[in-house]
Design a protein around this motif. Structure first.
Motif, PDB file in Angstrom:
ATOM      1  N   ALA A   8      -1.715  -0.567   1.799  1.00 30.99           N
ATOM      2  CA  ALA A   8      -1.522   1.289   2.026  1.00 30.99           C
ATOM      3  C   ALA A   8      -1.572   0.709   2.914  1.00 30.99           C
ATOM      4  N   SER A  16       6.254   3.045   0.101  1.00 29.37           N
ATOM      5  CA  SER A  16       6.672   3.977  -1.205  1.00 29.37           C
ATOM      6  C   SER A  16       6.892   5.920  -1.084  1.00 29.37           C
ATOM      7  N   LEU A  28       0.582   3.598  -5.373  1.00 29.94           N
ATOM      8  CA  LEU A  28      -0.148   2.646  -4.119  1.00 29.94           C
ATOM      9  C   LEU A  28      -1.188   2.770  -3.836  1.00 29.94           C
ATOM     10  N   VAL A 120      -1.795   7.434  -4.719  1.00 34.24           N
ATOM     11  CA  VAL A 120      -2.611   6.603  -4.234  1.00 34.24           C
ATOM     12  C   VAL A 120      -3.889   6.047  -4.595  1.00 34.24           C
TER      13      VAL A 120
END
Length: 403
Positions: A8, A16, A28, A120
């Protein structure tokens, strides 16, 4: 389609977001607890501007950052050699924007939370990757606990220089070299304006090459300087005040500046053997590394993210088959070895081996910069050079979608 993105950082996040905005489901993963704060690249060049625009975040990035003005090559004592006026260039829609990576990461994270197509997962350490004919997966350890497997259609490794995705594919093989010197990146408040410094300053010296660049509108600057590559971290930190006193104008003592971060790192020129194996792809620092002179590390990573997003979106829309990923591998590796690596290497050699008193006469690039004020066409050609890192993968789409 479900794509797993590992890492990330700015490239993983922007990739993403672009995929999610196209309707693709994205997971992610990152082993950290949140957006990082280490002092790294802050200058976002045209490829970065383009993908941030596609990601829907450019407005916020422009408001948080600023467009720099002039850039100057200097001798170690600060006297100017040549200046690039309107370095950005400010009138271009792709004008360079300065924004520290941690601030950019927070903006990307905010936008990701608003997009239902992105999940995420922080504290999620990638341990291994695998694939079969129909899917790809990542084995992870969540928050230091139980291992699990997350499965999708494709995996994109954007997990940095120490990429576990790359190591899972190729072991420790990472072709290239590591420079003998190390670079110490610092974020510091110090009144460089009072000494006539521009927004970006490159100091040419065989022993004391360094960079001083404005980072924020409130007076934060990045100072990155050379250190002996053999020095351990403790000695680098202990020697830091003396290095600042020697390098900075006014020869300040520690009480004269406020330092927020300091981070030594090695300089590399390396590339993975392949950027695609089946359903698993590599991008940005996971795929390749270069020294920071010229900003081609972050810039090349953003260019990868643009290309990879175009390939995956083409697959999602039914306008490309998986051969487009082989084209991604072929083209992006070629651009690294034929553009990014030689240009960044030349940039580094320019500041670390040149004689500042003769560089205008002996270095064609510096001589060209010196002529820019007299010939606007030279400046225009200079500004276009960064686009050499890009490639349009939509040209390989079929004309009709199968969806």
């Amino acid at each position: 389609m479900h794509v797993i993105v590992v890492g990330a950082g700015p490239c993983g996040f922007s990739l993403s977001l672009v995929l999610a905005r196209a309707g693709i489901q994205v997971t992610l993963l990152d082993k950290a607890d949140g957006v990082g704060s280490q002092p790294r690249a802050a200058h976002i060049f045209a490829p970065g501007i383009q993908i941030l625009r596609r990601a829907g975040v450019l407005g916020d990035v422009r408001r948080a950052g600023f467009v720099p003005k002039n850039s100057t090559f200097r001798r170690a004592d600060g006297t100017p050699i040549v200046t690039i006026e309107d370095f950005a260039p400010s009138k271009s829609p792709d004008a360079v924007t300065v924004l520290p990576i941690d601030t950019l990461g927070k903006i990307l994270w905010i936008h990701a939370q608003k997009n239902d197509n992105i999940s995420v997962k922080w504290g999620c350490e990638a341990l291994d990757v695998g694939q079969d004919e129909d899917s790809a997966w990542v084995t992870v350890r969540e928050n230091g606990g139980v291992e699990k497997t997350i499965k999708g259609d494709f995996v994109c490794g954007c997990d940095g220089a120490n990429s576990q995705v790359r190591k899972s594919l190729f072991g420790r093989d990472f072709d290239g070299k590591t420079w003998n010197d190390q670079m110490v990146a610092t974020n510091v408040y110090y009144p460089f304006d009072e000494f006539g410094y521009d927004d970006l300053n490159f100091f040419i010296d065989r022993k004391d090459w360094h960079i001083i660049a404005r980072l924020t509108k409130d007076g934060l600057w990045r100072v990155s300087y050379r250190e002996d590559g053999s020095k351990p971290l403790r000695q680098v930190l202990d020697d830091h005040p003396a290095r600042f006193e020697h390098l900075l104008p006014g020869h300040p003592k520690p009480g004269d500046y406020t330092i927020l971060n300091i981070s030594p790192y090695r300089l590399h020129q390396r590339s993975a053997q392949k950027y695609r194996i089946g359903r698993i792809c590599l991008a940005a620092d996971a795929a390749h590394l270069c020294n920071p002179w010229g900003g081609l590390g972050l810039t090349g990573g953003f260019a990868d993210a643009i290309g990879l997003s175009e390939c995956l979106i083409g697959l999602y829309l039914g306008r490309a088959d998986q051969s487009i990923l082989e084209k991604y591998d072929e083209v992006r590796r070629s651009i690294y070895w034929n553009f990014t690596d030689p240009v960044s290497t030349t940039n580094f050699m320019r500041v670390s081996t040149s004689d500042p008193d003769t560089i205008v006469e002996k270095d064609p690039a510096i001589a060209t910069i010196a002529r820019m004020q007299e010939d606007p066409q030279i400046k225009e050609d200079f500004d276009k050079h960064i686009y050499g890192v890009l490639h349009d993968f939509t040209q390989y789409y079929s004309r009709q979608s199968s969806l």
